[in-house]
Design a protein around this motif. Sequence first.
Motif, short mmCIF file in Angstrom:
data_model
loop_
_atom_site.label_atom_id
_atom_site.label_comp_id
_atom_site.label_asym_id
_atom_site.label_seq_id
_atom_site.Cartn_x
_atom_site.Cartn_y
_atom_site.Cartn_z
N ARG A 163 5.21 -5.40 4.11
CA ARG A 163 4.37 -5.12 5.28
C ARG A 163 3.45 -6.31 5.56
NH1 ARG A 163 2.96 -0.30 7.63
NH2 ARG A 163 3.64 0.89 5.79
N ALA A 325 6.37 2.18 14.07
CA ALA A 325 5.61 1.49 13.02
C ALA A 325 5.62 -0.02 13.25
CB ALA A 325 6.19 1.82 11.65
N THR A 328 3.02 -0.99 15.84
CA THR A 328 1.65 -0.56 15.55
C THR A 328 0.88 -1.71 14.92
OG1 THR A 328 2.33 1.74 15.23
CG2 THR A 328 0.23 1.07 14.24
#
Length: 501
Positions: A163, A325, A328
């Motif tokens: 991430r 996701a 975002t």
Amino acid sequence: MTYARIAMLAFLAGTAAAAPAMAQVSPLPCPMPNRDAGGRSNIHTRAVETNLLSPVRAPGDAPSSLAARMRLYGVPGISVAVIHRGRIDWARGWGVRDTASCAPVTPETAFQAASISKVATAVVALRMVEQHKLSLDGDINLSLRGWHLPGDAHLAPQGVTLRQLLSHTAGLGVHGFAGYLPGAPLPTTVQILDGVAPANSMAVRSVLPAGAQFQYSGGGYVLTQLALQDATGLPFAELVQRELLGPLHMTRSAFAQPPSPDILADIAFGHVAGRPVPGNYHVYPELAPAGLWTSAGDLARMLIDLQASAAGQRGHRLSPAMARAMLTPVKDHWGLGVELYTTAPKRFGHDGVNEGFQSFMIAYAEKGEGIVALTNGGQGRRLIDEVVRAVATDYGWTDIAPPAVPEKRLPLAVLARAAGRFEGGGLSVRLEARPDGLFADAGAPSPERLAALSPTRFFSHVLGVVIAFDAEYASFTIVEGGPPMRMVRSTAAPSASGKDR
């Protein structure tokens, strides 16, 4: 180095000398090819050919032609694809693939996408997360077989995550890559990560606390490249072909460095000062951050697939939940592999620069509209911005690029609200309100006067970037001409004259 960083550094310095992309260009030796050579024409393509304008329109100014702007900015060729109502409305090229043969750009011409490569990489990485082959939030070292990112107990005590790598929040160094001449020895992925010969970049290591801030790192994407290869047992280029390019019928795309025979059949050369770069293009073994050859139409297909997933449709490359996701924000204006424009309606995209190439794409997150533009030299991003404005005006996308307006004359009291020192991404700029306008100053001999488009929007003629302040003037964001980088007012308040105390 991406245009994003070049543009912001030059803006902060208040001088054109800091921006190589803005340098003088040589006249182009090729005549503009016949209109039919670039693909099909229609009312929309003709609007692009005749209606180019910068954000500021002086009284009596007439729109410029695309051909004139290509000559002005020294851009040999441009390829554009427009998304409308969830499909490619049109795709075509203008100008030439190279100034040696003067062959025309077609809808099939492949350009280097540069940092737009990161978006394709992110889609494949997130697919591997959904297939449980990678963890989004676990230590990336757990996915590596041989080489591991050296631990740093102070900056990354828990390691770095996928991430963080995809959102540039892992705290790793190495912003971008210079590439290699065709035929030169190429480093392996591990040699790039360790910064050892024949690699021409520094080692990828922790330089800032993991997860604490945004720090653009192409090096982090090379680490992602290695993790994808180790997790799947496939070469990176083969994995992306299987998981993304093939299923989306992106037939003019490949992470092929040097380019494959199929790509070479219709390829754009990179240009500097009107001439092909030595070797015609640089080779980028740093595939994940910079190695994609592609067409504007192929990139539009990828954007359409992401839009469909984000809208809740199943059967695309990412599940609806994963697509949302991806879009975002993780930190500031960055999601997982994409730049985000977070004011409603939401938009996403990316830009990029390799030697001799500049590119940009932007799309709405919640409706099937968007544009891709690729260029092969000169002040490509300046041309792209004007093409985007023409298309946005034609289709009514005022969120992407409002129509050109006359410069506003604002009272000193209004300008004073924008004055002060602003910081972000390790950079700083002082804005000073004077009776004749708002000036950007970072210590350069000649601060630039910014053109006011409204009480909250200002345009830099030198850089071609538009900045927009929030309602309280507590921050501003680049909204055109560069990535959506946000600069926040520092705690040192400006004096009544507009200067820092």
